[in-house]
Design a protein around this motif. Sequence first.
Motif, PDB file in Angstrom:
ATOM      1  N   SER A 230       0.834  -1.204   0.000  1.00 49.37           N
ATOM      2  CA  SER A 230       0.000   0.000   0.000  1.00 49.37           C
ATOM      3  C   SER A 230       0.869   1.255   0.000  1.00 49.37           C
ATOM      4  O   SER A 230       0.569   2.238  -0.696  1.00 49.37           O
TER       5      SER A 230
ATOM      6  N   ASP B 246      -1.514  -4.285   2.509  1.00 54.52           N
ATOM      7  CA  ASP B 246      -2.514  -4.512   1.465  1.00 54.52           C
ATOM      8  C   ASP B 246      -2.925  -3.187   0.834  1.00 54.52           C
ATOM      9  O   ASP B 246      -3.254  -2.223   1.528  1.00 54.52           O
TER      10      ASP B 246
ATOM     11  N   ALA C  79      -5.575  -2.344  -0.412  1.00 56.25           N
ATOM     12  CA  ALA C  79      -6.945  -1.962  -0.050  1.00 56.25           C
ATOM     13  C   ALA C  79      -6.975  -1.003   1.128  1.00 56.25           C
ATOM     14  O   ALA C  79      -7.963  -0.284   1.330  1.00 56.25           O
TER      15      ALA C  79
ATOM     16  N   ALA D 110      -8.001   2.674   0.589  1.00 60.94           N
ATOM     17  CA  ALA D 110      -9.391   3.072   0.360  1.00 60.94           C
ATOM     18  C   ALA D 110      -9.976   3.812   1.549  1.00 60.94           C
ATOM     19  O   ALA D 110     -10.919   4.597   1.395  1.00 60.94           O
TER      20      ALA D 110
END
Length: 403
Positions: free
Chosen positions: A80, A289, A291, A294
């Motif tokens: 990330s 990660d 994600a 987000a």
Amino acid sequence: MTISTAAATRLCETVRMLRHLAIQLPDPICLSFLTQGDDCLAEQSSPSVRATERAVNTALARIGVRTVQYLHGGEDQLSSFEIFISKKICEALDFSYDRFDDVETVKEFGRLVRQFDFSGAVPDVEALHLITCDNVALSVRASANRQRPAIVLALPCGMPFDLCRDWFNALSERFFVVTWETRGLFGSCTTFDQLSVDTDAQVGDLINVMNHYELPDAHLMGICGGAVIALSAAAAHSSRVSSLSLWHGDYNLGDNNLRTAHQQNFEWLMETAAVDRNEASDLQALFLDQATLASIPESIAHVALYPYANEELFYRYARLNDALNKTELQSRLEQINVPTLVVAGDADETTHIGGSRHIAGAISDSTFHIVPNGSHLEFFESIQRSKQTAFRFLESNFEPATI
């Protein structure tokens, strides 16, 4: 194609912005040059791309990044942190990677990089390392005019100064402002396990900063977790505090009805990671990660991601925040006897407005101010509205210097 002066400067500015995060990532940092658009696929290697890699490496070396590996077609393998850094660098380059083919362009960029200030130093802001009574090196900032009434700014625990730099600058228009970054998380600290990390130690840092600048008293302004430090200082050192303001505070009052889901999850995360480095390592891996991005506003991700960048930093961050979360507040609130402004946003999903309302109700001389549609992000991104609220309160308690 040659790189324009604006694009070259923008690349240097972006690397400077990313300095806190990039320097904390384990070697080697992996990056990709991405295509523009929602897919953000990685560009394939070519002579032009390799020339751009060398240029980016030159800039990154100035902030202390030693080793960079570029993945072509392997953007899914980036963490990330690495995908975020890649995107910001690619945006600075306008997603164009054929700008460094010309020898003269490379030389010109090299000259710019050598002359560019990557330190993040702010004009008219003093930066120093202050050694505390218990031998901790604090990274301290102070504005220029020491004749003005003083504000001590307690930053959110573990966050770099850059997160609140706009606030620091705004307050400096009328006041002498000092602040510091959290102990053990900035600069060299090889003896973290011997440091005190509880709230009283962090209050001690606040008093050490005041003593260094020979401030007999000051207004204390606490933000998020820094609000716990500021109110604890006001309770323990009442003679040193002229007034107090607490902004979007992260308070643990033993009632989950006064805690957002974010606060409850963060409390669990910090408590678990603070157990030992093995627990911290397992949990920090979750933040690799892509994600993760987000849930983090892009405008502040370069600072908000900082304490999660590596296992050791995350462990230290957890220890310090766990101590703040476990601070018994009610008895401290009863000792605060200075004019106090408590601010919360009615759209804040990070910290609960009910906690701030309770804090205001427990302090005898307090004003509770609700920011309509206010949130954590709004506080950091759009300071104009809250700045006026701050100035009105400060001016009602002491006369600021004339601009």
